[in-house]
Design a protein around this motif. Structure first.
Motif, short mmCIF file in Angstrom:
data_model
loop_
_atom_site.label_atom_id
_atom_site.label_comp_id
_atom_site.label_asym_id
_atom_site.label_seq_id
_atom_site.Cartn_x
_atom_site.Cartn_y
_atom_site.Cartn_z
N GLU A 201 16.81 27.20 -2.17
CA GLU A 201 18.18 26.75 -1.90
C GLU A 201 18.19 25.72 -0.77
N ILE A 202 17.38 25.95 0.26
CA ILE A 202 17.28 24.99 1.36
C ILE A 202 16.81 23.63 0.83
N LEU A 203 15.73 23.65 0.06
CA LEU A 203 15.18 22.40 -0.49
C LEU A 203 16.18 21.72 -1.42
N GLN A 204 16.82 22.49 -2.28
CA GLN A 204 17.80 21.93 -3.21
C GLN A 204 18.98 21.33 -2.46
N SER A 205 19.37 21.94 -1.34
CA SER A 205 20.48 21.40 -0.57
C SER A 205 20.14 20.02 0.01
N VAL A 206 18.89 19.83 0.38
CA VAL A 206 18.47 18.51 0.88
C VAL A 206 18.55 17.48 -0.25
N TYR A 207 18.01 17.84 -1.42
CA TYR A 207 18.08 16.94 -2.57
C TYR A 207 19.53 16.57 -2.89
N GLU A 208 20.39 17.58 -2.92
CA GLU A 208 21.79 17.35 -3.26
C GLU A 208 22.46 16.43 -2.25
N CYS A 209 22.22 16.67 -0.97
CA CYS A 209 22.86 15.85 0.05
C CYS A 209 22.41 14.39 -0.02
N VAL A 210 21.12 14.18 -0.23
CA VAL A 210 20.62 12.81 -0.35
C VAL A 210 21.22 12.14 -1.59
N GLU A 211 21.19 12.86 -2.71
CA GLU A 211 21.72 12.30 -3.96
C GLU A 211 23.20 11.96 -3.85
N LYS A 212 24.01 12.88 -3.35
CA LYS A 212 25.46 12.66 -3.26
C LYS A 212 25.80 11.53 -2.28
N THR A 213 25.08 11.48 -1.16
CA THR A 213 25.32 10.41 -0.19
C THR A 213 24.99 9.05 -0.80
N CYS A 214 23.88 8.99 -1.51
CA CYS A 214 23.49 7.72 -2.14
C CYS A 214 24.49 7.33 -3.23
#
Length: 139
Positions: free
Chosen positions: A59-72
């Protein structure tokens, strides 16, 4: 969208802030420090026993992916060229521990969060053996 239609801001800098309660990714203009976009996701904590604090490493790792993706995605919607992100800094929980399987890359257990007290009695026992009970001996 053509490359010529994108907003030209020059170099951008990203920051991943992965904390105990949330993860966020922020992108700034490198020259002005103006915040251009960000995204934040809450992180669940588990309390399997009194004094124990854990998190799901996936979940921690997925949250990083999600935040980078959504910000981009947000930057792209603003016509900002994300290829101008030239550096990304990372701030994390530091003392939270995860053990990963070397072969599979899968976590062997939940992340043990820095707030967890399960080793407190071990530390107290070891401190009794150290002159002056100086906790800095462990650093």
């Amino acid at each position: 969208m053509a490359a010529s239609d994108r907003v030209r801001l020059g170099a951008l800098v990203g920051a991943i802030d992965q904390g105990t309660s949330s993860t966020r990714f922020l992108v700034f203009n490198a020259k002005t420090a103006e915040l251009l976009s960000h995204h934040q996701v809450e992180i669940n904590q588990k309390f399997p026993k009194e004094g124990w604090v854990e998190q799901d490493p996936k979940e921690i790792l997925q949250s990083v992916y999600e935040c980078v993706e959504k910000t981009c995605e947000k930057l792209t919607q603003l016509n900002v060229d994300i290829t101008n992100i030239k550096a990304i800094g990372v701030s994390n929980q530091r003392e939270t521990t995860v053990v990963w399987d070397k072969t599979t890359g899968e976590p062997l257990y939940n992340a043990i969060v820095w707030l967890d007290l399960r080793t407190q009695s071990t530390i107290e026992r070891l401190l009794k053996q150290i002159p002056g009970k100086n906790k800095n001996v462990f650093k």
